[in-house]
Scaffold this motif. Sequence first.
Motif, short mmCIF file in Angstrom:
data_model
loop_
_atom_site.label_atom_id
_atom_site.label_comp_id
_atom_site.label_asym_id
_atom_site.label_seq_id
_atom_site.Cartn_x
_atom_site.Cartn_y
_atom_site.Cartn_z
N GLU A 18 0.82 -1.21 0.00
CA GLU A 18 0.00 0.00 0.00
C GLU A 18 0.85 1.27 0.00
O GLU A 18 0.51 2.24 -0.65
N ASP A 19 1.95 1.25 0.77
CA ASP A 19 2.82 2.41 0.88
C ASP A 19 4.25 1.94 1.15
O ASP A 19 4.80 2.22 2.21
N VAL A 20 4.82 1.21 0.20
CA VAL A 20 6.18 0.69 0.37
C VAL A 20 7.15 1.86 0.31
O VAL A 20 7.17 2.62 -0.65
N SER A 21 7.94 2.02 1.38
CA SER A 21 8.84 3.17 1.46
C SER A 21 10.31 2.78 1.35
O SER A 21 11.12 3.61 0.98
N GLN A 22 10.66 1.56 1.69
CA GLN A 22 12.05 1.13 1.62
C GLN A 22 12.13 -0.34 1.25
O GLN A 22 11.30 -1.14 1.67
N CYS A 23 13.17 -0.69 0.49
CA CYS A 23 13.42 -2.08 0.11
C CYS A 23 14.93 -2.33 0.15
O CYS A 23 15.70 -1.44 -0.18
N PHE A 24 15.30 -3.53 0.54
CA PHE A 24 16.70 -3.94 0.57
C PHE A 24 16.82 -5.34 0.00
O PHE A 24 15.97 -6.19 0.28
N TRP A 25 17.87 -5.60 -0.76
CA TRP A 25 18.21 -6.97 -1.12
C TRP A 25 18.82 -7.59 0.13
O TRP A 25 19.59 -6.95 0.84
N ALA A 26 18.51 -8.85 0.40
CA ALA A 26 19.06 -9.53 1.57
C ALA A 26 19.58 -10.89 1.18
O ALA A 26 19.10 -11.50 0.20
N HIS A 27 20.50 -11.38 1.95
CA HIS A 27 21.08 -12.72 1.80
C HIS A 27 21.51 -12.97 0.35
O HIS A 27 21.04 -13.88 -0.31
N SER A 28 22.39 -12.08 -0.12
CA SER A 28 22.98 -12.19 -1.46
C SER A 28 21.94 -12.19 -2.58
O SER A 28 22.09 -12.88 -3.59
N ASP A 36 6.31 -1.51 4.54
CA ASP A 36 5.06 -1.07 3.94
C ASP A 36 4.24 -0.44 5.06
O ASP A 36 3.80 -1.15 5.96
N LYS A 37 4.04 0.87 5.00
CA LYS A 37 3.48 1.64 6.12
C LYS A 37 4.39 1.40 7.31
O LYS A 37 5.58 1.68 7.23
N GLU A 38 3.86 0.84 8.40
CA GLU A 38 4.71 0.57 9.56
C GLU A 38 5.10 -0.90 9.69
O GLU A 38 5.81 -1.29 10.59
N GLU A 39 4.67 -1.73 8.75
CA GLU A 39 4.95 -3.16 8.81
C GLU A 39 6.19 -3.51 7.99
O GLU A 39 6.42 -2.95 6.92
N MET A 40 6.97 -4.46 8.50
CA MET A 40 8.18 -4.92 7.82
C MET A 40 7.99 -6.37 7.39
O MET A 40 7.43 -7.17 8.14
N PHE A 41 8.46 -6.69 6.18
CA PHE A 41 8.29 -8.02 5.61
C PHE A 41 9.59 -8.50 4.98
O PHE A 41 10.42 -7.69 4.55
#
Length: 95
Positions: A18-28, A36-41
Amino acid sequence: KPSPTDQIQSRLVYEKGEDVSQCFWAHSGTHILFKDKEEMFLIELEPDAKHHVEYIGNARRNAEIFYSEENGYLYYLDNQGNLMKVEIVPKEGSR
C-alpha cells in the motif's frame, strides 16, 4: 540503439503493498526486505514465482529502517522510539 539484452528485466514479486517506502536486497539477493506503512516483511524469492512472504514486525511509521547485509541484522525504531534489531537471515556458520 540498445539491444533487448541491455534492458532491465523486472517482475512483480508482491502485489499487496500500500505504501512501500524502503526495500533492501538480503542474503545475497535471494530475499527482499521491505517496509510497507509501519509493517516490515521479508520475501524469499522462489524460481516458480510462489514467493514466501514473512511478516517481521512493526516499526515507527515515519522512521526509516536499516538492513546490514554484513551482519544480517535489521535495525529500526519501534512505536515507542526504542532502537531495535532483529536477525533476518543468519550468516552461514553463525549458529
